[in-house]
Write a protein that holds these residues in place. Structure first.
Motif, PDB file in Angstrom:
ATOM      1  N   ILE A   1      28.363  43.821  44.608  1.00 36.20           N
ATOM      2  CA  ILE A   1      27.274  43.482  43.687  1.00 36.20           C
ATOM      3  C   ILE A   1      27.409  44.155  42.325  1.00 36.20           C
ATOM      4  CG2 ILE A   1      25.649  43.003  45.551  1.00 36.20           C
ATOM      5  CD1 ILE A   1      24.380  45.711  45.038  1.00 36.20           C
ATOM      6  N   PHE A   2      28.176  45.234  42.235  1.00 38.69           N
ATOM      7  CA  PHE A   2      28.369  45.899  40.945  1.00 38.69           C
ATOM      8  C   PHE A   2      29.613  45.392  40.219  1.00 38.69           C
ATOM      9  CE2 PHE A   2      25.910  49.037  43.395  1.00 38.69           C
ATOM     10  CZ  PHE A   2      24.831  49.184  42.542  1.00 38.69           C
ATOM     11  N   ASP A   3      30.336  44.418  40.831  1.00 43.74           N
ATOM     12  CA  ASP A   3      31.519  43.853  40.178  1.00 43.74           C
ATOM     13  C   ASP A   3      31.100  42.938  39.041  1.00 43.74           C
ATOM     14  OD1 ASP A   3      33.015  45.171  42.032  1.00 43.74           O
ATOM     15  OD2 ASP A   3      33.504  43.392  43.235  1.00 43.74           O
ATOM     16  N   PRO A   4      31.877  42.912  37.950  1.00 48.99           N
ATOM     17  CA  PRO A   4      31.561  42.000  36.850  1.00 48.99           C
ATOM     18  C   PRO A   4      31.537  40.549  37.321  1.00 48.99           C
ATOM     19  CG  PRO A   4      33.251  43.578  36.196  1.00 48.99           C
ATOM     20  CD  PRO A   4      33.071  43.733  37.671  1.00 48.99           C
ATOM     21  N   PHE A   5      30.539  39.806  36.881  1.00 50.82           N
ATOM     22  CA  PHE A   5      30.381  38.368  37.113  1.00 50.82           C
ATOM     23  C   PHE A   5      29.990  38.011  38.543  1.00 50.82           C
ATOM     24  CE2 PHE A   5      33.543  38.670  33.653  1.00 50.82           C
ATOM     25  CZ  PHE A   5      32.763  38.118  32.661  1.00 50.82           C
ATOM     26  N   PHE A   6      29.854  39.010  39.423  1.00 51.84           N
ATOM     27  CA  PHE A   6      29.419  38.670  40.774  1.00 51.84           C
ATOM     28  C   PHE A   6      27.901  38.515  40.765  1.00 51.84           C
ATOM     29  CE2 PHE A   6      27.790  39.568  44.975  1.00 51.84           C
ATOM     30  CZ  PHE A   6      28.586  38.747  45.761  1.00 51.84           C
ATOM     31  N   THR A   7      27.418  37.400  41.288  1.00 50.61           N
ATOM     32  CA  THR A   7      25.986  37.150  41.343  1.00 50.61           C
ATOM     33  C   THR A   7      25.643  36.332  42.574  1.00 50.61           C
ATOM     34  OG1 THR A   7      24.084  36.182  40.198  1.00 50.61           O
ATOM     35  CG2 THR A   7      26.200  35.085  39.871  1.00 50.61           C
ATOM     36  N   THR A   8      24.472  36.596  43.137  1.00 49.27           N
ATOM     37  CA  THR A   8      23.990  35.813  44.269  1.00 49.27           C
ATOM     38  C   THR A   8      22.979  34.772  43.808  1.00 49.27           C
ATOM     39  OG1 THR A   8      22.235  37.440  44.674  1.00 49.27           O
ATOM     40  CG2 THR A   8      24.308  37.722  45.867  1.00 49.27           C
ATOM     41  N   LYS A   9      22.707  34.731  42.502  1.00 51.89           N
ATOM     42  CA  LYS A   9      21.750  33.765  41.980  1.00 51.89           C
ATOM     43  C   LYS A   9      22.409  32.400  41.846  1.00 51.89           C
ATOM     44  CE  LYS A   9      19.262  37.337  39.386  1.00 51.89           C
ATOM     45  NZ  LYS A   9      18.799  37.784  38.072  1.00 51.89           N
ATOM     46  N   SER A  10      21.575  31.360  41.781  1.00 53.03           N
ATOM     47  CA  SER A  10      22.094  30.010  41.667  1.00 53.03           C
ATOM     48  C   SER A  10      22.711  29.802  40.292  1.00 53.03           C
ATOM     49  CB  SER A  10      20.971  28.993  41.910  1.00 53.03           C
ATOM     50  OG  SER A  10      19.907  29.205  41.000  1.00 53.03           O
ATOM     51  N   VAL A  11      23.479  28.720  40.161  1.00 55.10           N
ATOM     52  CA  VAL A  11      24.191  28.433  38.924  1.00 55.10           C
ATOM     53  C   VAL A  11      23.210  28.335  37.758  1.00 55.10           C
ATOM     54  CG1 VAL A  11      25.595  26.723  37.722  1.00 55.10           C
ATOM     55  CG2 VAL A  11      26.053  27.256  40.118  1.00 55.10           C
ATOM     56  N   GLY A  12      23.551  29.032  36.663  1.00 50.79           N
ATOM     57  CA  GLY A  12      22.720  28.996  35.476  1.00 50.79           C
ATOM     58  C   GLY A  12      21.617  30.027  35.435  1.00 50.79           C
ATOM     59  N   LYS A  13      21.409  30.775  36.538  1.00 52.30           N
ATOM     60  CA  LYS A  13      20.319  31.750  36.576  1.00 52.30           C
ATOM     61  C   LYS A  13      20.800  33.187  36.490  1.00 52.30           C
ATOM     62  CE  LYS A  13      16.793  29.048  38.930  1.00 52.30           C
ATOM     63  NZ  LYS A  13      15.805  29.021  40.033  1.00 52.30           N
ATOM     64  N   GLY A  14      22.092  33.404  36.437  1.00 54.62           N
ATOM     65  CA  GLY A  14      22.573  34.772  36.342  1.00 54.62           C
ATOM     66  C   GLY A  14      24.008  34.810  35.872  1.00 54.62           C
ATOM     67  N   THR A  15      24.325  35.810  35.053  1.00 51.18           N
ATOM     68  CA  THR A  15      25.699  35.953  34.560  1.00 51.18           C
ATOM     69  C   THR A  15      26.532  36.835  35.457  1.00 51.18           C
ATOM     70  OG1 THR A  15      25.110  37.878  33.227  1.00 51.18           O
ATOM     71  CG2 THR A  15      24.871  35.716  32.198  1.00 51.18           C
ATOM     72  N   GLY A  16      25.884  37.614  36.313  1.00 51.46           N
ATOM     73  CA  GLY A  16      26.621  38.565  37.128  1.00 51.46           C
ATOM     74  C   GLY A  16      27.000  39.815  36.365  1.00 51.46           C
ATOM     75  N   LEU A  17      26.446  39.996  35.169  1.00 53.82           N
ATOM     76  CA  LEU A  17      26.780  41.167  34.351  1.00 53.82           C
ATOM     77  C   LEU A  17      25.743  42.275  34.457  1.00 53.82           C
ATOM     78  CD1 LEU A  17      27.952  39.332  31.108  1.00 53.82           C
ATOM     79  CD2 LEU A  17      29.400  40.447  32.803  1.00 53.82           C
ATOM     80  N   GLY A  18      24.542  41.942  34.955  1.00 55.00           N
ATOM     81  CA  GLY A  18      23.456  42.910  34.941  1.00 55.00           C
ATOM     82  C   GLY A  18      23.771  44.201  35.646  1.00 55.00           C
ATOM     83  N   LEU A  19      24.165  44.138  36.918  1.00 57.42           N
ATOM     84  CA  LEU A  19      24.412  45.356  37.683  1.00 57.42           C
ATOM     85  C   LEU A  19      25.687  46.053  37.238  1.00 57.42           C
ATOM     86  CD1 LEU A  19      23.297  44.311  41.270  1.00 57.42           C
ATOM     87  CD2 LEU A  19      22.120  45.809  39.653  1.00 57.42           C
ATOM     88  N   ASP A  20      26.654  45.305  36.729  1.00 58.07           N
ATOM     89  CA  ASP A  20      27.860  45.928  36.186  1.00 58.07           C
ATOM     90  C   ASP A  20      27.489  46.784  34.979  1.00 58.07           C
ATOM     91  OD1 ASP A  20      30.689  46.363  35.619  1.00 58.07           O
ATOM     92  OD2 ASP A  20      30.412  44.943  33.980  1.00 58.07           O
ATOM     93  N   ILE A  21      26.628  46.264  34.117  1.00 56.03           N
ATOM     94  CA  ILE A  21      26.184  47.029  32.953  1.00 56.03           C
ATOM     95  C   ILE A  21      25.323  48.202  33.387  1.00 56.03           C
ATOM     96  CG2 ILE A  21      24.681  46.901  30.927  1.00 56.03           C
ATOM     97  CD1 ILE A  21      25.771  44.117  30.422  1.00 56.03           C
ATOM     98  N   VAL A  22      24.454  47.991  34.386  1.00 46.70           N
ATOM     99  CA  VAL A  22      23.639  49.086  34.920  1.00 46.70           C
ATOM    100  C   VAL A  22      24.531  50.232  35.367  1.00 46.70           C
ATOM    101  CG1 VAL A  22      22.225  49.762  36.899  1.00 46.70           C
ATOM    102  CG2 VAL A  22      21.629  47.736  35.583  1.00 46.70           C
ATOM    103  N   GLN A  23      25.562  49.906  36.122  1.00 48.41           N
ATOM    104  CA  GLN A  23      26.468  50.949  36.599  1.00 48.41           C
ATOM    105  C   GLN A  23      27.176  51.646  35.439  1.00 48.41           C
ATOM    106  OE1 GLN A  23      30.106  49.906  38.929  1.00 48.41           O
ATOM    107  NE2 GLN A  23      29.198  51.178  40.512  1.00 48.41           N
ATOM    108  N   GLY A  24      27.580  50.863  34.431  1.00 45.94           N
ATOM    109  CA  GLY A  24      28.245  51.454  33.273  1.00 45.94           C
ATOM    110  C   GLY A  24      27.337  52.407  32.514  1.00 45.94           C
ATOM    111  N   VAL A  25      26.069  52.017  32.340  1.00 46.39           N
ATOM    112  CA  VAL A  25      25.109  52.873  31.635  1.00 46.39           C
ATOM    113  C   VAL A  25      24.883  54.167  32.399  1.00 46.39           C
ATOM    114  CG1 VAL A  25      22.687  53.093  30.965  1.00 46.39           C
ATOM    115  CG2 VAL A  25      23.946  51.006  30.421  1.00 46.39           C
ATOM    116  N   ILE A  26      24.716  54.056  33.706  1.00 48.79           N
ATOM    117  CA  ILE A  26      24.444  55.249  34.511  1.00 48.79           C
ATOM    118  C   ILE A  26      25.653  56.185  34.518  1.00 48.79           C
ATOM    119  CG2 ILE A  26      23.941  56.045  36.852  1.00 48.79           C
ATOM    120  CD1 ILE A  26      22.270  53.491  37.168  1.00 48.79           C
ATOM    121  N   ARG A  27      26.838  55.627  34.578  1.00 50.15           N
ATOM    122  CA  ARG A  27      28.044  56.465  34.483  1.00 50.15           C
ATOM    123  C   ARG A  27      28.125  57.131  33.121  1.00 50.15           C
ATOM    124  NH1 ARG A  27      32.554  52.466  37.334  1.00 50.15           N
ATOM    125  NH2 ARG A  27      32.039  52.980  39.514  1.00 50.15           N
ATOM    126  N   HIS A  28      27.687  56.418  32.077  1.00 51.98           N
ATOM    127  CA  HIS A  28      27.662  56.994  30.734  1.00 51.98           C
ATOM    128  C   HIS A  28      26.768  58.230  30.691  1.00 51.98           C
ATOM    129  CE1 HIS A  28      26.734  56.408  26.178  1.00 51.98           C
ATOM    130  NE2 HIS A  28      27.783  57.171  26.344  1.00 51.98           N
TER     131      HIS A  28
END
Length: 464
Positions: A413-440
């Motif tokens: 779920i933290f991988d870039p572009f991975f999403t469980t949302k339907s097509v058009g409802k998610g980029t899959g970038l949210g949790l990847d960015i969350v992880q990047g911010v927290i690591r920062h």
């Protein structure tokens, strides 16, 4: 045929010796593709280092929108020491293209025999990661801004409409005031009686208690209507009912009406009560306008807190609870739309953390928004809490009672572009960015999920 001139058009190859570029030409294959050709589908292996000699290639998002565009000369595909194995998103030609493709099996030989060429491609990989991360973060921030803008519009709509509606009603009520004033002028009240009426009225206005329940209010209105009918205060039954509603709104009782009747006499009762009613209506309209204005001020304060206007761009002492509450305010329309019950468990003296507040608010937005999407239409709950451990780390948890995340995909779920949302409802970038911010922030994020309970835990050092 591909020539050295073709490869010299690539800026990264400016200082690569001719013999190494010739090695690349000898071991790679030239290929041409028509427009609108899918070079790689999402999930397919990427087996080639691809040099785009002519044309344009686009990476397409899950919803069909272009994400990144490559124009010749450009370097795509797998690079030396890259861990890329498969395409996360489709790779499609916009125009007829010509490429030079080197299979990944040849990369090991290249790294041992072509030092400058390898170094140039490794630098290209570093630039690719940096540029792509910046663009992905910017697009996710814009998406978050869009969601918050929609939320703010929803939140502001109700108080603005209330102010406009009540202002119009207040205007109409003020136009009726002269008629009530004429009625008052015909009353035969002494100064002492006038003072009594004023004190009686404003005591109620100044000491308004908690609102009645629906059943209590209905019962009080019935009692007041009966009392007014007995005293024949007004001839029209509709006016009697309206007067009873206003008096009940401010908790006037039959005892209160008996009190004023004794002080002013029955001959003055109708005129006094109609004047009182006019004041009560105006008071309610003004109070409602004030409450709506306070709500708007609170929303402006929340958005200012969220965006951290008038502050610098460096680290500062951040109250995690305040950032989360501001985010909840801006996402309030989505929470209400699904009737989600939110519980906050913050310690009374929660310490601040040294952080970039704007980045942390991005984290809270993604985690709360994802929880909302995961929760059912009815019966959804979201619990957010924080606690301090060892005096050095602040743990903040987000727990929802949604369907949960299958164990098989929790690690993705933290991988870039991975999403469980339907097509058009998610980029899959949210949790990847969350992880990047927290690591920062030198922190960490974990997830534990089972059906009916999913918890994201964010750990932040107090003095990162």
């Amino acid at each position: 045929m591909v020539t050295l001139t073709d490869l010299r058009a690539f800026p990264p190859f400016e200082h690569v010796p001719d013999d190494q570029l010739n090695w690349l030409i000898d071991h790679a294959e030239e290929a041409t593709y028509p427009a609108n050709h899918t070079l790689n589908k999402a999930g397919e292996p990427i087996n080639y280092l691809r040099l785009l000699l002519d044309g344009t290639i686009t990476i397409v998002e899950a919803g069909g929108e272009p994400l990144l565009e490559y124009r010749a000369p450009a370097i795509l595909g797998v690079l030396p020491y890259s861990r890329m194995t498969e395409a996360n998103l489709p790779l499609i030609t916009d125009t007829p293209v010509r490429t030079l493709d080197l299979h990944r099996d040849r990369l090991r030989d290249m790294t041992t025999s072509c030092y400058e060429l390898t170094a140039a491609l490794v630098q290209q990989m570093t630039d690719r990661v940096r540029n792509f991360t910046q663009q992905a973060q910017q697009e996710e921030k814009m998406a978050s801004l869009g969601r918050l803008s929609a939320g703010l519009a929803h939140e502001l709509n109700n108080p603005v409409s209330a102010i406009v509606r009540n202002a119009d009603a207040l205007k109409q009520q003020m136009r009726a005031t002269p008629e009530h004033f004429k009625a008052i002028m015909h009353l035969n009240l002494t100064d002492e009686q006038t003072d009594t009426v004023n004190e009686w009225l404003f005591d109620k206005l100044d000491h308004k208690t908690a609102p009645l329940s629906l059943l209590e209010r209905s019962s009080l209105e019935d009692d007041l209507t009966d009392w007014l009918d007995d005293q024949k205060v007004v001839a029209d039954g509709a006016e009697t009912a309206d007067l009873a509603v206003s008096l009940a709104e401010f908790r006037f009782s039959e005892a209160d009406l008996d009190f004023i009747l004794d002080r002013i006499g029955k001959q003055n009762l109708a005129g006094v009560l109609l004047w009182v009613n006019n004041n009560l209506i105006i008071e309610k309209l003004v109070v409602d306008i004030g409450e709506a204005s306070k709500r708007m001020a609170a929303l402006v304060s929340s958005i200012k807190s969220y965006t951290h206007m008038d502050r610098g761009g460096g680290k500062e002492a951040v109250h995690v609870g305040e950032g989360i509450q501001s985010t909840l305010t801006l996402l309030g329309h989505k929470l209400r739309a699904k009737n989600i019950a939110v519980t906050l468990n913050f310690p009374p003296e929660m310490p601040t953390v040294q952080a970039w507040p704007g980045e942390l608010n991005q984290v809270w937005t993604n985690l709360i928004d994802n929880a909302i999407d995961a929760l059912p239409e009815k019966g959804g709950t979201l619990t957010i809490g924080s606690h301090l451990e060892r005096g050095q780390f602040l743990y903040t948890t987000f727990t929802d009672n949604g369907s949960g995340i299958p164990e098989a995909i929790q690690r993705k779920i933290f991988d870039p572009f991975f999403t469980t949302k339907s097509v058009g409802k998610g980029t899959g970038l949210g949790l990847d960015i969350v992880q990047g911010v927290i690591r920062h922030h030198n922190g960490s994020i974990t997830v534990h999920s089972k059906p009916g309970e999913t918890t994201f835990t964010v750990c932040l050092p107090i003095n990162a």
